[in-house]
Scaffold this active site. Structure first.
Site, mmCIF file in Angstrom:
data_model
loop_
_atom_site.group_PDB
_atom_site.id
_atom_site.type_symbol
_atom_site.label_atom_id
_atom_site.label_comp_id
_atom_site.label_asym_id
_atom_site.label_seq_id
_atom_site.Cartn_x
_atom_site.Cartn_y
_atom_site.Cartn_z
ATOM 1 N N ASP A 1 0.831 -1.209 0.000
ATOM 2 C CA ASP A 1 0.000 0.000 0.000
ATOM 3 C C ASP A 1 0.861 1.251 0.000
ATOM 4 O O ASP A 1 0.556 2.222 -0.688
ATOM 5 C CB ASP A 1 -0.944 0.028 1.200
ATOM 6 C CG ASP A 1 -1.729 1.335 1.215
ATOM 7 O OD1 ASP A 1 -2.501 1.540 0.261
ATOM 8 O OD2 ASP A 1 -1.518 2.170 2.112
ATOM 9 N N LYS B 1 -4.166 -1.539 5.917
ATOM 10 C CA LYS B 1 -3.341 -0.991 7.002
ATOM 11 C C LYS B 1 -3.990 -1.229 8.352
ATOM 12 O O LYS B 1 -3.323 -1.581 9.331
ATOM 13 C CB LYS B 1 -3.131 0.517 6.801
ATOM 14 C CG LYS B 1 -2.106 0.823 5.721
ATOM 15 C CD LYS B 1 -1.987 2.307 5.456
ATOM 16 C CE LYS B 1 -3.188 2.843 4.739
ATOM 17 N NZ LYS B 1 -3.020 4.028 3.938
ATOM 18 N N ARG C 1 -0.439 6.083 -6.888
ATOM 19 C CA ARG C 1 -1.788 6.571 -7.199
ATOM 20 C C ARG C 1 -1.848 8.088 -7.097
ATOM 21 O O ARG C 1 -2.525 8.746 -7.876
ATOM 22 C CB ARG C 1 -2.808 5.963 -6.218
ATOM 23 C CG ARG C 1 -3.108 4.508 -6.506
ATOM 24 C CD ARG C 1 -3.839 3.877 -5.326
ATOM 25 N NE ARG C 1 -5.051 4.552 -4.988
ATOM 26 C CZ ARG C 1 -5.541 4.658 -3.734
ATOM 27 N NH1 ARG C 1 -4.906 4.108 -2.719
ATOM 28 N NH2 ARG C 1 -6.649 5.284 -3.509
HETATM 29 N N1 URA Z 1 -6.415 7.091 2.894
HETATM 30 C C1 URA Z 1 -5.695 5.962 2.674
HETATM 31 O O1 URA Z 1 -5.015 5.476 3.553
HETATM 32 N N2 URA Z 1 -5.760 5.392 1.453
HETATM 33 C C2 URA Z 1 -6.496 5.907 0.461
HETATM 34 O O2 URA Z 1 -6.508 5.348 -0.617
HETATM 35 C C3 URA Z 1 -7.241 7.091 0.696
HETATM 36 C C4 URA Z 1 -7.199 7.662 1.938
#
Ligand code: URA
Length: 427
Positions: A161, A187, A168
């Site tokens: 992530d 997470k 992203r």
């Molecule tokens: N917060 C996150 O941790 N991930 C996202 O994709 C958007 C907001």
């Protein structure tokens, strides 16, 4: 297996198999799948979406990319809160010590601001000495002692992530429901919390600007939590105008401390208490009254203990930016609207946020609202104040802030703060 076939399958609207998802997430984490390939896949996912099974598997693959914390040695029930991101959203700062003061343990792994939305870690680092990087041992020790910690996720937690979020952010693929849901939930599940309250923001200052997609995001996340044994509730809350009066870093910490002292703007207090009640109910402490802990100073004591435990000085003065400019009302009437997105942009231009993830932020910069939506105003009244470290930050921020303000002859209709709830008994 190869990345091009997977990208083409998703680009054509196909459903990816479990094996394809595991392979591409693992390959990306290890550097076998290149950034440009993952960027293309993220865009295909943003355009085509994912089925429930695909999101569940993608989340699992991101959890499996790193370690999972074990909080079983913490003797209190654990419950965390996550906001999808907003403007002036300092709720975590007061909520975390408040819920700890009420008997739960809050393992709060937070993020940094990016673009127009602020980040809890940047805000906390405006407290002199405060450390946001804790080892797993320190994190656990603090949960056992103080009952709360607010820090950055360690490098070992959902590394897929960490890498994908940064990608992203620069490829226009942040606001995709499956990608947001899997990012947040991977997470939170890896962090080991027993329960989770999600604050899904809706409005101009949020990723989700209308209720329907926000509800879909909330439902996806609640289902992911349930599938992994994390009791999860989502609350949809308004983000059409900023929360409270302060938007920035130190200015938001100061406002959160006001709430902990029993004062603070009514919307910040209302949302803090609403989320605290949800968290305590999920933690199995439904009869505990968080308002009493704000009134009698227990929440403030927990805040001071948390700040000290992380190296900060709760009595040190907070940084203040030297350059200020006040924007005044041009007519008599009512302040009809203060647009959250434009205020977020103004705070960002003043230096409170960053353009790239490696940029520094200014601790003292930000926006202070002198009037709130619905307040009557007279020509010449101060509406808001801009604060920056350098004068050249002010003009562009002023343009954004002026765009945020709408004056009208009539008071605007009141806007509810809590819009909906998904999960738990309210489902
Ligand atoms: N917060 C996150 O941790 N991930 C996202 O994709 C958007 C907001």
């Amino acid at each position: 297996m190869n990345a091009v076939d997977i990208i083409r399958a998703k680009r054509g609207g196909g459903e990816l198999s479990d094996e394809q998802i595991d392979w591409v997430v693992d390959g990306y984490t290890r550097g076998v799948v290149a950034d440009e390939q993952m960027a293309a896949l993220a865009m295909a996912i943003a355009l085509r979406g994912m089925t429930g099974r695909e999101v569940a598997r993608w989340t699992l693959a991101m959890i499996a990319s790193g370690e999972r914390l074990d909080l079983s040695t913490v003797d209190r029930p654990t419950v965390d809160k996550h906001s999808t991101g907003g403007v002036g959203d300092k709720i975590t700062l007061a909520l975390t010590p408040l819920v700890a003061a009420c008997g739960a343990a809050v393992p709060q792994l937070s993020g940094r601001g990016l673009g127009h939305t602020g980040g809890t870690l940047d805000k906390l680092e405006s407290v002199p000495g405060f450390r946001t990087e804790l080892s797993n041992q320190e994190f656990l020790g603090q949960l056992r002692g103080v009952g709360a910690a607010i820090c950055a996720a360690g490098a070992g937690l959902a590394p897929a992530d960490r890498k994908l979020y940064a990608l992203r952010d620069v490829t226009g693929t942040v606001d995709s429901i499956p990608l947001i849901a899997s990012s947040i939930m991977s997470k939170k599940i890896a962090e080991g919390t027993g329960a989770l309250v999600l604050d899904v923001k809706v409005g101009s200052g949020a990723f989700m600007t209308s209720v329907q997609p926000a509800r879909e995001l909330a439902t996806t996340m609640v289902e992911l939590g349930a599938a992994h044994g994390v009791r999860t509730v989502a609350v949809l809350t308004g983000m059409q105008s900023p929360l409270g009066r302060a938007v920035g870093n130190a200015v938001e910490v100061a406002e959160a401390v006001e709430v902990l002292a029993g004062g603070g703007p009514p919307d910040v207090v209302e949302l803090t208490l609403a989320l605290a009640r949800e968290m305590l109910a999920l933690a199995g402490l439904p009869g505990v009254d968080p308002a009493a802990a704000l009134r009698d100073g227990r929440a403030m004591d927990a805040w001071r203990a948390l700040v000290r435990a992380q190296g900060g000085d709760p009595d040190a003065p907070l940084p203040q930016a030297p350059e200020t400019e006040v924007i005044r009302s041009t007519s008599d009437g009512y302040l009809s609207d203060v647009d959250a997105y434009q205020i977020g942009v103004a705070a960002w231009l003043l230096g409170a946020g960053r353009a790239r993830k490696e940029d520094p932020v200014s601790a003292g910069a930000g926006v202070l609202l002198h009037r709130l939506p619905g307040n009557p105003v007279r020509a010449g009244d101060p509406l808001l104040e801009l604060r920056a470290d350098k004068p050249d930050r002010i003009p562009a921020a002023r343009t954004a802030a002026e765009r945020a303000l709408t004056l009208g002859a009539q008071p605007p209709a009141p806007r509810p703060l809590v819009l909906d709830r998904v999960g738990g008994s309210g489902e």
